[in-house]
Design a protein around this motif. Sequence first.
Motif, PDB file in Angstrom:
ATOM      1  N   ASP A 279       0.845  -1.193   0.000  1.00  0.00           N
ATOM      2  CA  ASP A 279       0.000   0.000   0.000  1.00  0.00           C
ATOM      3  C   ASP A 279       0.881   1.244   0.000  1.00  0.00           C
ATOM      4  O   ASP A 279       1.911   1.282   0.676  1.00  0.00           O
ATOM      5  CB  ASP A 279      -0.908   0.004   1.239  1.00  0.00           C
TER       6      ASP A 279
ATOM      7  N   PHE B  47      -2.883 -13.498   6.942  1.00  0.00           N
ATOM      8  CA  PHE B  47      -2.147 -12.271   6.636  1.00  0.00           C
ATOM      9  C   PHE B  47      -1.279 -11.830   7.804  1.00  0.00           C
ATOM     10  O   PHE B  47      -1.667 -11.945   8.957  1.00  0.00           O
ATOM     11  CB  PHE B  47      -3.125 -11.140   6.267  1.00  0.00           C
TER      12      PHE B  47
ATOM     13  N   CYS C 113       1.050  -8.411   8.898  1.00  0.00           N
ATOM     14  CA  CYS C 113       1.246  -7.011   8.522  1.00  0.00           C
ATOM     15  C   CYS C 113       2.626  -6.528   8.977  1.00  0.00           C
ATOM     16  O   CYS C 113       3.032  -6.783  10.116  1.00  0.00           O
ATOM     17  CB  CYS C 113       0.161  -6.156   9.174  1.00  0.00           C
TER      18      CYS C 113
ATOM     19  N   ASP D  61       5.219  -4.025  10.408  1.00  0.00           N
ATOM     20  CA  ASP D  61       5.119  -2.879  11.324  1.00  0.00           C
ATOM     21  C   ASP D  61       6.475  -2.654  11.989  1.00  0.00           C
ATOM     22  O   ASP D  61       7.097  -3.592  12.472  1.00  0.00           O
ATOM     23  CB  ASP D  61       4.052  -3.154  12.390  1.00  0.00           C
TER      24      ASP D  61
END
Length: 203
Positions: free
Chosen positions: A115, A185, A187, A189
């Motif tokens: 993203d 999933f 993520c 970070d």
Amino acid sequence: DQIIVQKGNGYMRYEELTLEGRNAVIEAFRAEKTIDKVFLLDGCQDGPIRTILREAKKRDTIVNFVKKERLDQMSETGKHQGVIAYAAAYEYGTVEEMIQKAEEKNEAPFLILLDNIEDPHNLGSILRTANQAGAHGVIIPKRRAVGLTAAVAKASAGAINYIPVAKVTNLVKTIEDLKKQGMWFVCGDMGGDSMYKLDLTGP
């Protein structure tokens, strides 16, 4: 720049083009070229512009309305007629093809979703890493993201030929759809745990 892309057993030729002028853009749409973005002169609503808008809507192409000064800055020919479009250098794949690729290899699907990657060198580097790590594909959003430009291809050092990239309208919906197919999933970070401490087996 003309770029040769391997696809299946044959080769397909793609050109990265900045298209200028109404006819050039309309013809590109009709020739089924992948147009990433169209920039139109704000307030212009004549026949050819309406045709471009209709074609862009049909293909979910991003349209930006801008002032004449912006178009003049972007123009390489000085003959933009209120229309400039960016065509992709490479063909996009689909999420379905990525899942199929994993199945054919008898592997659990491994996809990388990105993203807000707007820098071509970042996307190129990620494609290189994704290919080395054995990912079956990379998914990017249509908005707020760089497309498959020649700069991305160069930064990928050839990896763009081996890893499919899909463009989706909504990343969240794509994640939800993939979850229904049994995918998990993780993520990224900066404050998270090291990926090497996690169990990342499975889809």
